[in-house]
Scaffold this motif. Structure first.
Motif, PDB file in Angstrom:
ATOM      1  N   GLY A 116      96.887  28.407 -16.484  1.00 53.28           N
ATOM      2  CA  GLY A 116      95.964  28.309 -15.363  1.00 53.28           C
ATOM      3  C   GLY A 116      96.544  27.640 -14.139  1.00 53.28           C
ATOM      4  N   ASP A 117      97.629  26.864 -14.284  1.00 54.51           N
ATOM      5  CA  ASP A 117      98.319  26.338 -13.113  1.00 54.51           C
ATOM      6  C   ASP A 117      98.855  27.523 -12.301  1.00 54.51           C
ATOM      7  OD1 ASP A 117      97.780  23.774 -13.918  1.00 54.51           O
ATOM      8  OD2 ASP A 117      99.752  23.417 -14.802  1.00 54.51           O
ATOM      9  N   VAL A 118      98.916  27.369 -11.006  1.00 50.41           N
ATOM     10  CA  VAL A 118      99.183  28.508 -10.129  1.00 50.41           C
ATOM     11  C   VAL A 118     100.546  28.386  -9.442  1.00 50.41           C
ATOM     12  CG1 VAL A 118      98.384  29.803  -8.108  1.00 50.41           C
ATOM     13  CG2 VAL A 118      96.716  28.843  -9.725  1.00 50.41           C
ATOM     14  N   ILE A 119     101.312  29.457  -9.493  1.00 47.42           N
ATOM     15  CA  ILE A 119     102.553  29.537  -8.724  1.00 47.42           C
ATOM     16  C   ILE A 119     102.161  29.838  -7.283  1.00 47.42           C
ATOM     17  CG2 ILE A 119     104.724  30.763  -8.372  1.00 47.42           C
ATOM     18  CD1 ILE A 119     104.676  31.443 -11.374  1.00 47.42           C
ATOM     19  N   GLU A 120     102.251  28.856  -6.417  1.00 52.53           N
ATOM     20  CA  GLU A 120     101.865  29.058  -5.022  1.00 52.53           C
ATOM     21  C   GLU A 120     102.856  29.972  -4.318  1.00 52.53           C
ATOM     22  OE1 GLU A 120     101.288  25.271  -3.131  1.00 52.53           O
ATOM     23  OE2 GLU A 120      99.250  25.096  -3.902  1.00 52.53           O
ATOM     24  N   SER A 121     104.138  29.758  -4.597  1.00 56.62           N
ATOM     25  CA  SER A 121     105.148  30.592  -3.945  1.00 56.62           C
ATOM     26  C   SER A 121     106.480  30.449  -4.663  1.00 56.62           C
ATOM     27  CB  SER A 121     105.325  30.184  -2.469  1.00 56.62           C
ATOM     28  OG  SER A 121     105.854  28.858  -2.382  1.00 56.62           O
ATOM     29  N   ILE A 122     107.301  31.486  -4.535  1.00 53.11           N
ATOM     30  CA  ILE A 122     108.717  31.404  -4.894  1.00 53.11           C
ATOM     31  C   ILE A 122     109.481  31.868  -3.668  1.00 53.11           C
ATOM     32  CG2 ILE A 122     110.561  32.089  -6.458  1.00 53.11           C
ATOM     33  CD1 ILE A 122     108.534  32.693  -8.583  1.00 53.11           C
ATOM     34  N   GLN A 123     110.327  31.016  -3.135  1.00 53.68           N
ATOM     35  CA  GLN A 123     111.045  31.317  -1.903  1.00 53.68           C
ATOM     36  C   GLN A 123     112.551  31.235  -2.122  1.00 53.68           C
ATOM     37  OE1 GLN A 123     109.445  28.564   1.009  1.00 53.68           O
ATOM     38  NE2 GLN A 123     107.676  29.885   1.434  1.00 53.68           N
ATOM     39  N   VAL A 124     113.261  32.157  -1.511  1.00 55.33           N
ATOM     40  CA  VAL A 124     114.719  32.189  -1.627  1.00 55.33           C
ATOM     41  C   VAL A 124     115.319  31.127  -0.713  1.00 55.33           C
ATOM     42  CG1 VAL A 124     116.801  33.589  -1.389  1.00 55.33           C
ATOM     43  CG2 VAL A 124     114.661  34.651  -2.164  1.00 55.33           C
ATOM     44  N   VAL A 125     116.173  30.309  -1.291  1.00 54.38           N
ATOM     45  CA  VAL A 125     116.870  29.272  -0.527  1.00 54.38           C
ATOM     46  C   VAL A 125     118.217  29.783  -0.049  1.00 54.38           C
ATOM     47  CG1 VAL A 125     117.863  26.949  -0.641  1.00 54.38           C
ATOM     48  CG2 VAL A 125     115.717  27.442  -1.829  1.00 54.38           C
ATOM     49  N   SER A 126     118.922  30.491  -0.918  1.00 49.27           N
ATOM     50  CA  SER A 126     120.235  31.028  -0.560  1.00 49.27           C
ATOM     51  C   SER A 126     120.568  32.194  -1.485  1.00 49.27           C
ATOM     52  CB  SER A 126     121.317  29.938  -0.678  1.00 49.27           C
ATOM     53  OG  SER A 126     121.439  29.508  -2.027  1.00 49.27           O
ATOM     54  N   GLY A 127     121.501  33.033  -1.045  1.00 47.69           N
ATOM     55  CA  GLY A 127     122.020  34.099  -1.887  1.00 47.69           C
ATOM     56  C   GLY A 127     121.317  35.437  -1.760  1.00 47.69           C
ATOM     57  N   LEU A 128     120.340  35.559  -0.856  1.00 44.25           N
ATOM     58  CA  LEU A 128     119.644  36.838  -0.723  1.00 44.25           C
ATOM     59  C   LEU A 128     120.608  37.935  -0.279  1.00 44.25           C
ATOM     60  CD1 LEU A 128     116.936  38.286  -0.932  1.00 44.25           C
ATOM     61  CD2 LEU A 128     116.486  37.676   1.456  1.00 44.25           C
TER      62      LEU A 128
END
Length: 430
Positions: free
Chosen positions: A404-416
């Motif tokens: 039930g905890d929510v992943i608010e976001s996953i953001q790329v920091v480097s390597g895209l």
């Protein structure tokens, strides 16, 4: 339908009742866990082996979850067919695992790396006596750097040589600073400086990789591929924990050893597939998510209207490229060791159907059990499930996550820029 965990050695279909490993470090009572500001038992008994088999009951997709309690009855112990027991303590640090997984062969830089990593064990000695051992580690690393500098420089990719030279200069200065820290008997300052120096070493080692080292098989070459490494930050909103509000987990994805698997995940990250998704399993053995709403158990590719699946992908020590489509057991490679083992707390891998090696899509899990129960090459996860990264910061907090905890976001920091054939760009253009 949420993914579940079932062992190929176990016929029981119930979810196991598990608790976090007793050896896990204690929780830290904080309101939120953020990334560091500087950057955005030896023995393995048959009893433990039996426990490992029971704990591993099923990282598969599609197992029903309705009607299951959070604490089901424990499974009967099952002894898996273990061909090889490790002869020494496995490497459990995610940073070290990633360094050793790089496709390089430079003995000189490893001789600098090893004593710096050994500082961790030196610090386990009580009191300031630990500093005597740390001092030996520092002197060994300094000597190795001085003697091997030219060999290290010779191993750098030509385009990255200037950066490598600068990092080696910083490493030499940092070793001198660490020596002074030891001489001042400042034990608390050792670990942060050690981490800094190992980051220099790791970057130098990455600068030794010149291009992508092999060709991905033609049948998978048009899929999203991570040809190198990438780093992402996953922010999770914690719902019912008065001691923890939210947490950011830093994750390093290893495309050198799992280009298809890591590429698939990074492509989904850029599609915002996981943003707003709940944690769907947290039972003390794994934390798991990635099952979208609706009847499909994976990501539906809008260009085909079908679930996009990827093959099982395993890189074995000594091999030049991964093997695809079969477990190591099915290939008869019982003694083979995977390049990315289930050693670290926070090892990241793909869930899949129990009887279909090539059914992984979007469901992912992080291992919570300490490697005394899942040591490299002596458990039923290595060689059966595709590891493609490790949580490198705040990994301890994974065990605080609940369903039930929510992943608010996953953001790329480097390597895209290492992502080839990104389907999310095609989707945006459409």
């Amino acid at each position: 339908m949420a993914a579940a965990l079932a062992s190929p050695t176990c016929c029981c279909c119930r979810r196991p009742s598990l608790r976090p490993s007793a050896g896990r470090r204690g929780r830290r009572p904080v309101a939120r866990c953020a990334l560091p500001s500087s950057e955005k038992r030896n023995s393995f008994s048959w009893k433990e082996c039996a426990i490992s088999a029971a704990l591993s009951a099923g990282l598969i997709t599609g197992a029903p979850t309705s009607g299951w309690s959070a604490h089901a009855s424990p499974l009967e112990p099952v002894i898996p067919d273990v061909s090889v027991l490790i002869s020494g303590p496995p490497i459990k640090d995610p940073g070290a695992l990633l360094r050793y997984a790089l496709p390089i062969d430079n003995k000189a830089v490893r001789e600098v790396q090893k004593p710096l990593e050994d500082i961790t064990d030196s610090l386990k000695i009580a009191g300031v006596r630990a500093l005597d051992s740390v001092e030996r580690n520092v002197r060994q690393a300094s000597r190795a750097l001085s003697n091997g500098r030219n060999l290290i420089l010779g191993g750098l990719a030509e385009s990255k040589r200037a950066n490598g030279e600068e990092l080696l200069d910083k490493l030499a200065v940092g070793l001198d600073e660490l020596q002074r820290i030891v001489e001042d008997r400042n034990r608390d300052a050792v670990a942060p400086k050690q981490k800094e120096l190992l980051q220099y070493v790791g970057t130098v080692e990455e600068d030794m990789v010149d291009g992508f080292p092999y060709e991905v098989p033609e049948e998978y070459s048009s899929m999203p591929l991570l040809k190198g490494r990438a780093t992402v930050d996953m922010k999770v909103k914690i719902k019912d924990n008065p001691n923890l509000e939210d947490c950011v987990f830093r994750i390093v994805l290893d495309g050198y050893n799992a280009p298809v698997t890591a590429g698939n995940f990074l492509d989904l990250v850029e599609r915002k597939f996981y943003d707003g998704m709940e944690i769907q399993r947290s039972d003390g053995f794994v934390v798991q998510t990635g099952d979208p709403e609706g009847p499909a158990e994976g990501f539906i590719d809008p260009s085909t209207g079908k679930v996009r699946t990827i093959p099982l992908e395993l890189m074995v020590n000594g091999d030049k490229a991964p093997v695809y489509g079969e477990t190591l057991e099915e290939l008869g490679r019982y003694k083979a060791q995977t390049k990315l083992p289930f050693n670290a707390f926070g090892t990241m891998a793909m869930a899949r159907d129990e009887f279909d090696d090539n059914s992984a899509s979007s469901q992912i899990f992080w291992l919570l059990k300490e490697s005394e129960l899942t040591p490299s090459n002596a458990n039923i996860l290595d060689g059966r499930y595709a590891v493609f990264g490790y949580v490198t910061d705040n990994e301890d907090y994974l065990a605080d996550l609940k369903v039930g905890d929510v992943i608010e976001s996953i953001q790329v920091v480097s390597g895209l820029d290492n992502l080839a054939n990104p389907s999310y760009k095609i989707s945006c253009e459409e």
